[in-house]
Design an enzyme around this catalytic site. Structure first.
Site, PDB file in Angstrom:
ATOM      1  N   SER A  68       0.788  -1.220   0.000  1.00 29.66           N
ATOM      2  CA  SER A  68       0.000   0.000   0.000  1.00 29.66           C
ATOM      3  C   SER A  68       0.835   1.292   0.000  1.00 29.66           C
ATOM      4  O   SER A  68       0.624   2.182  -0.835  1.00 29.66           O
ATOM      5  CB  SER A  68      -0.920  -0.087   1.224  1.00 29.66           C
ATOM      6  OG  SER A  68      -1.630   1.066   1.371  1.00 29.66           O
ATOM      7  N   GLY A 301      -7.390   3.559  -3.478  1.00 25.41           N
ATOM      8  CA  GLY A 301      -7.171   4.293  -2.226  1.00 25.41           C
ATOM      9  C   GLY A 301      -5.719   4.710  -2.075  1.00 25.41           C
ATOM     10  O   GLY A 301      -5.421   5.832  -1.638  1.00 25.41           O
ATOM     11  N   ASP A 302      -4.811   3.826  -2.469  1.00 28.88           N
ATOM     12  CA  ASP A 302      -3.384   4.160  -2.391  1.00 28.88           C
ATOM     13  C   ASP A 302      -3.059   5.303  -3.343  1.00 28.88           C
ATOM     14  O   ASP A 302      -2.278   6.202  -3.012  1.00 28.88           O
ATOM     15  CB  ASP A 302      -2.522   2.953  -2.790  1.00 28.88           C
ATOM     16  CG  ASP A 302      -2.773   1.751  -1.904  1.00 28.88           C
ATOM     17  OD1 ASP A 302      -3.210   1.938  -0.759  1.00 28.88           O
ATOM     18  OD2 ASP A 302      -2.519   0.623  -2.373  1.00 28.88           O
ATOM     19  N   ALA A 303      -3.652   5.233  -4.538  1.00 27.00           N
ATOM     20  CA  ALA A 303      -3.395   6.274  -5.527  1.00 27.00           C
ATOM     21  C   ALA A 303      -3.936   7.616  -5.041  1.00 27.00           C
ATOM     22  O   ALA A 303      -3.306   8.663  -5.241  1.00 27.00           O
ATOM     23  CB  ALA A 303      -4.030   5.901  -6.865  1.00 27.00           C
TER      24      ALA A 303
END
Ligand code: 26A
Length: 347
Positions: A68, A301-303
């Site tokens: 992540s 979400g990580d992006a």
């Protein structure tokens, strides 16, 4: 088109689990067979271990750089267009998978300083794609061998001291809370922002104690709706509390540096992102993609965090940071895993 940024090298430090994603479209029955649900993110138990082989042997599996925090840093670097702004710490094995991760980090411009656990394989994450959903099952392996000594090595300690922004996922609470506390304390002593992510519902369910130990140091907390609700439930907050209410309660939790009130940023898929400061909630709309544009939502979400960080380390306003987060998430959804294609188009 924007030019490269002029963020300083090493201004951002992240710690996390370096994982190689093994990603494949699978039928729903595949998940059911392993007792998994769509949009899960879990730690592999013994019964999940055959998944990885099965994906490679029986499905069209792709290998993609994952983990992540590393994903977020790669995305931040992509938007920054200037290498080594972001430094990453995590633990890998001594194998081909580690070489792949090292090369992907380098190519993305992330300055990765891996601890190496020679006798343990590099961690992997099964990414089970079912239509527009994905379910993650991480076998941390070497990632779980990370120790605080790595951060205490003089060269690494210097990198941490030299940074101005710190980002660690909730996922890393499963590995090494003392390292998290160390980085958080450094950030606090130097009055520099420390950012964290709720990462997955299971973190609030099973790792609340270390999460609450670090929470007083957290300046910005990220999460999605499922993670925020899991946190609220684990806290025993009213079951009918909506996302706005949960956000307000999150920012009101005790904080060491009370001069810099906590901010919560809660995403909810294609519904607006919520920015919560004090008792004020602001909404930032998300561009809704057509179903045919969605390749996979893995890494969205990580992006989002990566896009946010790319602007935050340049001192941009929260408004710009969140817009960039939404841009980055939208882009990543149109690509496999947490990967990008072409030049960033964010100004
Ligand atoms: C401790 N766990 C479960 C994890 C992860 C993880 N990264 C760190 N720790 N479980 C899944 N991931 C990563 O999340 C990305 C998608 O958001 C996967 O490697 C995937 O790239």
């Amino acid at each position: 088109m924007s030019n490269k940024s002029n963020a300083r090298e090493g201004i951002l430090v992240g710690c996390g689990n370096p994982l190689l994603d093994i990603s494949a479209p699978v039928p729903l029955q595949f998940l059911e067979g392993y007792g998994m649900n769509v949009d899960d993110a879990i730690l592999a138990e013994e019964r999940h271990m055959p998944i990885y082989r099965e994906l490679v042997d029986g499905y069209q599996a792709e290998y993609l750089a994952g983990g992540s925090v590393q994903n977020s840093l790669r995305i931040a670097q992509w938007i920054l267009r200037q290498p080594n702004v972001a430094v990453f710490f995590g633990c890998v094995g001594q194998d081909d998978y580690a070489d792949i991760l090292r090369e992907k980090a380098r190519a993305a411009g992330v300055d990765a300083h891996y601890q190496v656990s020679p006798d343990t394989p590099t961690g992997t994450c099964a990414v089970l794609i079912t239509g527009t959903h994905r379910s993650l099952c991480a076998n941390l392996a070497a990632a779980n061998k990370f120790t605080i000594d790595h951060l205490e090595q003089p060269a690494n300690k210097a990198l941490i001291d030299n940074a101005q922004y710190y980002y660690i996922s909730g996922f890393f609470l499963t590995v090494n809370p003392p390292s998290i506390m160390r980085v958080a304390a450094t950030a606090n002593a130097k009055q520099r922002p420390f950012l964290m992510n709720l990462s997955a519902p299971f973190i609030s369910q099973y790792f609340m104690e270390p999460l609450m130990a670090v929470m007083p140091y957290v300046d910005i907390i990220f999460g999605n709706e499922a993670e925020a609700h899991a946190f609220a439930t684990a806290q025993g907050w009213p079951a009918d509390a909506d996302l706005r209410e949960i956000g307000k309660r999150l920012v009101a939790l005790p904080k060491i540096n009370s001069e810099r009130p906590r901010i919560a940023i809660l995403t909810q898929g294609c519904d607006p992102v919520l920015l919560i400061q004090h008792d004020k909630v602001q909404e930032f709309p998300v561009t809704r993609l057509a179903v045919h544009e969605i390749v996979d939502t893995n890494g969205a979400g990580d992006a989002f965090v990566g896009g946010f960080l790319s602007q935050y380390v340049q001192g941009k306003s929260l408004d710009v940071c969140i817009r960039c987060g939404n841009y980055a998430a939208g882009h990543i959804i149109k690509n496999p895993g947490c990967t990008y294609s072409g030049e960033p188009e964010f100004n």
